[in-house]
Each structure stands twice: as structure tokens, then as C-alpha cells.
Design a protein around this motif. Structure first.
Motif, PDB file in Angstrom:
ATOM      1  N   ALA A  33       1.039  -1.307  -0.129  1.00  0.00           N
ATOM      2  CA  ALA A  33       0.088   0.000  -0.005  1.00  0.00           C
ATOM      3  C   ALA A  33       0.945   1.192   0.244  1.00  0.00           C
ATOM      4  CB  ALA A  33      -1.000   0.144   1.226  1.00  0.00           C
ATOM      5  N   TRP A  34       0.473   2.357  -0.598  1.00  0.00           N
ATOM      6  CA  TRP A  34       0.814   3.631  -0.333  1.00  0.00           C
ATOM      7  C   TRP A  34       0.141   4.488   0.641  1.00  0.00           C
ATOM      8  CZ3 TRP A  34       5.213   5.080  -2.797  1.00  0.00           C
ATOM      9  CH2 TRP A  34       5.607   3.836  -3.914  1.00  0.00           C
ATOM     10  N   PHE A  35       0.898   5.075   1.514  1.00  0.00           N
ATOM     11  CA  PHE A  35       0.293   6.143   2.520  1.00  0.00           C
ATOM     12  C   PHE A  35       1.013   7.520   2.190  1.00  0.00           C
ATOM     13  CE2 PHE A  35      -2.074   3.312   5.086  1.00  0.00           C
ATOM     14  CZ  PHE A  35      -1.777   1.985   4.890  1.00  0.00           C
ATOM     15  N   ALA A  47      -3.433   4.304  -1.572  1.00  0.00           N
ATOM     16  CA  ALA A  47      -3.822   3.235  -2.690  1.00  0.00           C
ATOM     17  C   ALA A  47      -3.063   2.008  -2.025  1.00  0.00           C
ATOM     18  CB  ALA A  47      -3.404   3.693  -3.823  1.00  0.00           C
ATOM     19  N   SER A  48      -3.601   0.734  -2.535  1.00  0.00           N
ATOM     20  CA  SER A  48      -3.160  -0.357  -2.328  1.00  0.00           C
ATOM     21  C   SER A  48      -3.373  -1.436  -3.261  1.00  0.00           C
ATOM     22  CB  SER A  48      -3.602  -1.075  -1.077  1.00  0.00           C
ATOM     23  OG  SER A  48      -5.124  -1.299  -1.003  1.00  0.00           O
ATOM     24  N   TYR A  58      -8.359   2.498  -4.031  1.00  0.00           N
ATOM     25  CA  TYR A  58      -7.894   3.873  -3.609  1.00  0.00           C
ATOM     26  C   TYR A  58      -8.421   4.972  -2.778  1.00  0.00           C
ATOM     27  CZ  TYR A  58      -5.430   2.468  -8.010  1.00  0.00           C
ATOM     28  OH  TYR A  58      -4.857   1.872  -8.947  1.00  0.00           O
ATOM     29  N   ALA A  59      -8.082   5.673  -2.017  1.00  0.00           N
ATOM     30  CA  ALA A  59      -8.588   6.823  -1.401  1.00  0.00           C
ATOM     31  C   ALA A  59      -9.527   7.652  -2.652  1.00  0.00           C
ATOM     32  CB  ALA A  59      -7.704   7.613  -0.500  1.00  0.00           C
ATOM     33  N   ASP A  60     -10.735   8.288  -1.935  1.00  0.00           N
ATOM     34  CA  ASP A  60     -11.379   8.943  -2.665  1.00  0.00           C
ATOM     35  C   ASP A  60     -10.762  10.200  -3.211  1.00  0.00           C
ATOM     36  OD1 ASP A  60     -14.489   8.463  -0.939  1.00  0.00           O
ATOM     37  OD2 ASP A  60     -13.465   7.298  -2.366  1.00  0.00           O
ATOM     38  N   SER A  61      -9.793  10.531  -2.660  1.00  0.00           N
ATOM     39  CA  SER A  61      -9.066  11.688  -3.042  1.00  0.00           C
ATOM     40  C   SER A  61      -8.104  11.663  -4.195  1.00  0.00           C
ATOM     41  CB  SER A  61      -8.109  12.561  -1.867  1.00  0.00           C
ATOM     42  OG  SER A  61      -7.284  11.353  -1.359  1.00  0.00           O
TER      43      SER A  61
END
Length: 125
Positions: A33-35, A47-48, A58-61
Motif C-alpha cells: 500500500a501507499w500512504f 492506495a493499495s 484507492y482513497a477517494d481523494s
């Protein structure tokens, strides 16, 4: 061990590709994942991608702008970031978790077992 790289200074609307390289262990055993963490803010999920690369989240942003992919033969996960905005400015980290499921994705900070050093992305408006 994980290491993120590829960050830099770009302008709003530009694209950038981050890489997360792994060493040691069997890379295909790990969901990744990415933070990111912006100045003065808490680290947040971006995202992951699952072990086999078939599941991404994915995050909504960032949905519709960022794309995760992986090359298990190269022990690398990529994050293609398009249409970058000033609010995307942050240090980006990759994280991994060994999973028995090919389709598992990381969604929270607590899900990750391994963290790499971050890479700074700065988007100027």
C-alpha cells in the motif's frame, strides 16, 4: 525491506511515478500500500494493491488520478500519479503485509507490517 523513490518537485497538473522496491523475502507474498503524510497532518491511506496485482483500491481523494501496479519479477510496486494537485504534496511511504490471500489489500495504517522510507512529492500551484 521496502524503499520508496521517485518523488520530486512538479507543477500542478503534472504527472509523476513513484516506485517501491523490495529486498529480502518473497515479494509476491506481500500486499503493498501507499500512504502519505503532509506537513502538520497525520499519515493517510492513498492506495493499495494485492499480491497478484488484480485488486487495487484507492482513497477517494486520488481515485481516477492515481494508478497502482506491480511487477513481482522486479520486486517493485509503482504508483502512477496524474493530474497532481497542490494538496497531493506529502511524503509518500510504501508499506507491506504478508498475506495468505492473493486478493487481500491493505486499507489502514495498522494493517501494515513493514514500512519503507518515504519520498517527498511537492506539487507547486
Amino acid at each position: 525491506q521496502l524503499q520508496a523513490f521517485g518523488g520530486g518537485l512538479v507543477q500542478s497538473g503534472d504527472s509523476l511515478r513513484l516506485s517501491c522496491a523490495a529486498s529480502g523475502g518473497t515479494f509476491s507474498d506481500y500486499a503493498v500500500a501507499w500512504f502519505r503524510q503532509a506537513p502538520g497532518k497525520e499519515r493517510e491511506y492513498v492506495a493499495s494493491i494485492s499480491r497478484n496485482g488484480r485488486i487495487t483500491d484507492y482513497a477517494d481523494s486520488v481515485k481516477g488520478r492515481f494508478t497502482c501496479s506491480r511487477d513481482n519479477a522486479q520486486n517493485t510496486v509503482y504508483q502512477q500519479m496524474n493530474s497532481l494537485k497542490s494538496e497531493d504534496t506529502a511524503v509518500y511511504y510504501c508499506a507491506g503485509k504478508r498475506s495468505g490471500s492473493l486478493y487481500y489489500v491493505i486499507r489502514t495504517l495498522g494493517d501494515s507490517d513493514y514500512w519503507g522510507q518515504g519520498t517527498l512529492v511537492t506539487v507547486s500551484s
